[in-house]
Design a protein around this motif. Structure first.
Motif, PDB file in Angstrom:
ATOM      1  N   GLN A  21       6.778   8.029   8.515  1.00 47.53           N
ATOM      2  CA  GLN A  21       6.730   6.561   8.577  1.00 47.53           C
ATOM      3  C   GLN A  21       5.806   6.109   9.696  1.00 47.53           C
ATOM      4  O   GLN A  21       4.964   5.227   9.528  1.00 47.53           O
ATOM      5  N   THR A  22       5.999   6.751  10.871  1.00 48.01           N
ATOM      6  CA  THR A  22       5.184   6.397  12.034  1.00 48.01           C
ATOM      7  C   THR A  22       3.716   6.673  11.744  1.00 48.01           C
ATOM      8  O   THR A  22       2.839   5.904  12.129  1.00 48.01           O
ATOM      9  N   ARG A  23       3.473   7.783  11.047  1.00 45.80           N
ATOM     10  CA  ARG A  23       2.104   8.159  10.740  1.00 45.80           C
ATOM     11  C   ARG A  23       1.420   7.079   9.899  1.00 45.80           C
ATOM     12  O   ARG A  23       0.304   6.657  10.176  1.00 45.80           O
ATOM     13  N   ARG A  24       2.137   6.596   8.878  1.00 45.24           N
ATOM     14  CA  ARG A  24       1.548   5.576   8.002  1.00 45.24           C
ATOM     15  C   ARG A  24       1.227   4.296   8.769  1.00 45.24           C
ATOM     16  O   ARG A  24       0.152   3.720   8.634  1.00 45.24           O
ATOM     17  N   LYS A  25       2.187   3.900   9.609  1.00 47.92           N
ATOM     18  CA  LYS A  25       1.982   2.688  10.404  1.00 47.92           C
ATOM     19  C   LYS A  25       0.775   2.870  11.329  1.00 47.92           C
ATOM     20  O   LYS A  25      -0.067   1.978  11.462  1.00 47.92           O
ATOM     21  N   ASP A  50     -12.609  -0.167  -0.316  1.00 48.31           N
ATOM     22  CA  ASP A  50     -12.577  -1.423   0.430  1.00 48.31           C
ATOM     23  C   ASP A  50     -11.292  -1.463   1.262  1.00 48.31           C
ATOM     24  O   ASP A  50     -10.190  -1.418   0.716  1.00 48.31           O
ATOM     25  N   ARG A  51     -11.462  -1.497   2.594  1.00 45.11           N
ATOM     26  CA  ARG A  51     -10.278  -1.476   3.459  1.00 45.11           C
ATOM     27  C   ARG A  51     -10.016  -2.828   4.119  1.00 45.11           C
ATOM     28  O   ARG A  51      -9.265  -2.916   5.075  1.00 45.11           O
ATOM     29  N   SER A  52     -10.660  -3.889   3.572  1.00 45.40           N
ATOM     30  CA  SER A  52     -10.547  -5.166   4.270  1.00 45.40           C
ATOM     31  C   SER A  52      -9.207  -5.865   4.001  1.00 45.40           C
ATOM     32  O   SER A  52      -8.741  -6.647   4.817  1.00 45.40           O
ATOM     33  N   GLY A  53      -8.594  -5.563   2.860  1.00 46.00           N
ATOM     34  CA  GLY A  53      -7.381  -6.298   2.498  1.00 46.00           C
ATOM     35  C   GLY A  53      -6.111  -5.704   3.091  1.00 46.00           C
ATOM     36  O   GLY A  53      -6.132  -5.168   4.191  1.00 46.00           O
ATOM     37  N   ASP A  54      -5.045  -5.809   2.342  1.00 47.77           N
ATOM     38  CA  ASP A  54      -3.752  -5.267   2.753  1.00 47.77           C
ATOM     39  C   ASP A  54      -3.835  -3.740   2.796  1.00 47.77           C
ATOM     40  O   ASP A  54      -4.165  -3.112   1.788  1.00 47.77           O
ATOM     41  N   PRO A  55      -3.568  -3.144   3.953  1.00 47.82           N
ATOM     42  CA  PRO A  55      -3.700  -1.683   4.045  1.00 47.82           C
ATOM     43  C   PRO A  55      -2.786  -0.930   3.083  1.00 47.82           C
ATOM     44  O   PRO A  55      -3.075   0.201   2.695  1.00 47.82           O
ATOM     45  N   ASP A  56      -1.702  -1.582   2.685  1.00 42.21           N
ATOM     46  CA  ASP A  56      -0.784  -0.936   1.751  1.00 42.21           C
ATOM     47  C   ASP A  56      -1.397  -0.794   0.357  1.00 42.21           C
ATOM     48  O   ASP A  56      -1.091   0.147  -0.371  1.00 42.21           O
ATOM     49  N   LEU A  57      -2.268  -1.756   0.024  1.00 43.19           N
ATOM     50  CA  LEU A  57      -2.874  -1.736  -1.311  1.00 43.19           C
ATOM     51  C   LEU A  57      -3.784  -0.534  -1.494  1.00 43.19           C
ATOM     52  O   LEU A  57      -3.949  -0.042  -2.605  1.00 43.19           O
ATOM     53  N   ILE A  58      -4.368  -0.055  -0.381  1.00 43.85           N
ATOM     54  CA  ILE A  58      -5.286   1.082  -0.490  1.00 43.85           C
ATOM     55  C   ILE A  58      -4.576   2.272  -1.133  1.00 43.85           C
ATOM     56  O   ILE A  58      -5.133   2.979  -1.955  1.00 43.85           O
ATOM     57  N   ARG A  59      -3.313   2.439  -0.762  1.00 40.52           N
ATOM     58  CA  ARG A  59      -2.589   3.600  -1.258  1.00 40.52           C
ATOM     59  C   ARG A  59      -2.345   3.550  -2.765  1.00 40.52           C
ATOM     60  O   ARG A  59      -1.916   4.520  -3.364  1.00 40.52           O
TER      61      ARG A  59
END
Lengths: 250, 266
Positions: free
Chosen positions: B180-184, B236-245
């Motif tokens: 969890q910490t890693r993702r954050k 594209d990493r500009s948006g919500d970082p969660d969406l990248i996944r």
């Protein structure tokens, strides 16, 4: 501590042994064993004699002198052994031999070299305390985290800065060594004075035993024990603080 | 005329590649070849991952770039100057954090500046700024053992940021912290890159992590460590970082890299 399901404070054990001492002592089976109450009564007597004051001053002075010397040289020696492989090869075996050797046997030799006075006692304290301090310091230096050293190098640490990091990293082990050295040093100061036997508490011990003042003899022992344990406890307290900081070392 | 072009080309090269690795070999002992003939450029402002299974020499390469290890042959140039040791233009983030247990968060973060001889008030002010930037506001006076693994690594990151180096070298910075910490932490790193204009080189064995974070992934193959493949994820990493996944490009690339690396594991 629990006894038959009851919670009893830990010093009850002490009270038990004190009571036993008193009880056995009351039978006057042995001249050597006066009852505890008599010993306690002798305490103020011992503490107030001028010869005790003089003996205490001399004891404390030679103890602190020997211990300071042992800490300075022990930490230095340990650092050298931890940092320089060649020095370690040369010294390690000897330090270990001196650590476990019966040093009391050396006191007569020290006496020949340094005379029948305070220097002999100082050297005896030093000999008793220095080896464990050196070995623990060495262990501390060898356990310094390699990544901490790499870190200091990567941020451009000078030799002095790196040495400071090693010293601080090894501090928990150094203090453990000093605590053991403090206790061994008390042995050294007593044994040294007993063998020289004309100065300090050694002279008092001889005086009391030769005149069959056993209560005084035991009172003096109690005082010495209290002195040693108080010192060791003080160092242990300092140590827990450092251990606390070192908790994150792994 | 000719000379002008030459100068232009040189300038071009200087602005693009901040680190050049030329013909680097590293042999441990007599027999173990950790790295074989590595030629690489790392571009200014990019985040490049060194990815590969254990034993591929990725940490060795990073430490050679850091100047902590010497290559057996070949050289590394930073800003055009050959590396002979650690330097102020490079800062290292350690896998096991390498914090001083006897010093507070601020003192740890200010350690690089302390070694540079920056006055106490100034270095502490700068350290506090970066401690806050990595999300540790309120923990300035705590000791490392009072922090979780993830927080300790944030201190390590703050220390590296505080010296204001051009290049941040990160050696598996997230491998010792929980998932969890890693993702954050990874999300925060993406955000941090928007504020701090720095070049990052990240060593990792996690395919997901490298695809998630990097502009360029350099894949090394093990025993001896050699350059295998370079992948350029265009995510594209500009948006919500969660969406990248959940981004199909992200997922496909992970699969593709795994297919390539599988051979070394089996």
């Amino acid at each position: 501590m629990e006894l038959y399901g009851f919670k009893v404070p830990r010093f009850t054990a002490l009270l038990f042994w004190a009571a036993l001492w008193e009880f056995v002592g009351q039978f006057e089976l042995l001249l050597l064993f006066p009852p505890l109450s008599e010993v306690l009564m002798a305490l103020p007597d011992v503490l107030t004699t001028p010869s005790f004051g003089e003996a205490a001053r001399l004891t404390v002075a030679s103890y602190l002198g020997g211990l300071t010397l042992a800490i300075v040289i022990g930490v230095g020696l340990g650092m050298l052994m931890g940092l320089v492989k060649a020095a370690d090869n040369l010294l390690n075996m000897w330090v270990n031999i001196f650590l476990s050797a019966p040093l009391s046997a050396l006191v007569p030799v020290i006496m020949i070299l340094f005379g029948m006075g305070m220097p002999t006692v100082v050297v005896t304290v030093f000999m008793f305390a220095v080896w464990i301090i050196a070995l623990d310091t060495r262990a501390g230096v060898l356990h310094v985290s390699p990544s901490l050293m790499e870190m200091s190098r990567s941020f451009g640490a000078s030799r002095v800065a790196r040495f400071r990091i090693i010293l601080w990293s090894a501090m928990p082990e150094i203090l453990a060594g000093v605590r053991l050295g403090v206790i061994r040093g008390v042995k050294g100061v007593v044994i040294g004075q007993l063998l020289v036997s004309i100065i300090g508490v050694g002279a008092l011990f001889s005086l009391y035993s030769q005149n069959f003042l056993m209560a005084h003899f035991w009172a003096l022992i109690l005082i010495l024990f209290a002195f040693a344990l108080t010192l060791a406890d003080l160092i242990a307290r300092l140590e827990t603080r450092i251990e606390y900081y070192a908790g994150a070392r792994a | 005329m000719n000379m002008n072009t030459a100068i232009n080309i040189q300038e071009q090269a200087a602005t693009d590649a901040i680190i050049e690795v030329r013909g680097v070999h590293k042999v441990y002992g007599e027999t173990v070849t950790a790295l074989q003939d590595i030629n690489l450029d790392f571009n200014r402002g990019e985040l490049t991952s060194l990815l590969g299974p254990s034993g591929c020499g990725k940490t060795t390469l990073l430490k050679i770039i850091a100047g902590l290890l010497k290559p057996t042959s070949g050289e590394v140039r930073v800003n055009g100057r050959p590396v002979t040791g650690p330097g102020p233009e490079r800062a290292f983030v350690f896998q096991d954090f390498a914090l001083m247990p006897w010093a507070t968060v601020v003192r740890n973060a200010a350690f690089g500046l302390e070694l540079q001889g920056v006055a106490k008030a100034e270095r502490e002010a700068r350290a506090r700024h970066y401690v806050e930037e990595v999300g540790l506001a309120g923990f300035e006076d705590k000791y490392p053992h009072e922090l979780s693994g993830g927080m300790r690594q944030r201190v390590g990151l703050a220390r590296a940021l505080a010296v204001d180096a051009d290049v941040l070298l990160m050696d598996e910075p997230f491998s010792a912290v929980d998932e969890q910490t890693r993702r954050k932490f990874q999300e925060d790193l993406i955000r941090l890159r928007e504020v701090e204009n720095k070049t990052f080189i990240l060593v990792t064995h996690s395919i997901e992590e490298s695809v998630y974070l990097s502009d360029r992934i350099i894949m090394l193959s093990p025993r001896p460590g050699r350059l295998n493949r370079i992948v350029t994820p265009e995510i594209d990493r500009s948006g919500d970082p969660d969406l990248i996944r959940r981004n199909p490009e992200y997922l496909d690339l992970i699969d593709e890299i795994w297919t390539g690396l599988r051979a070394y594991v089996e």
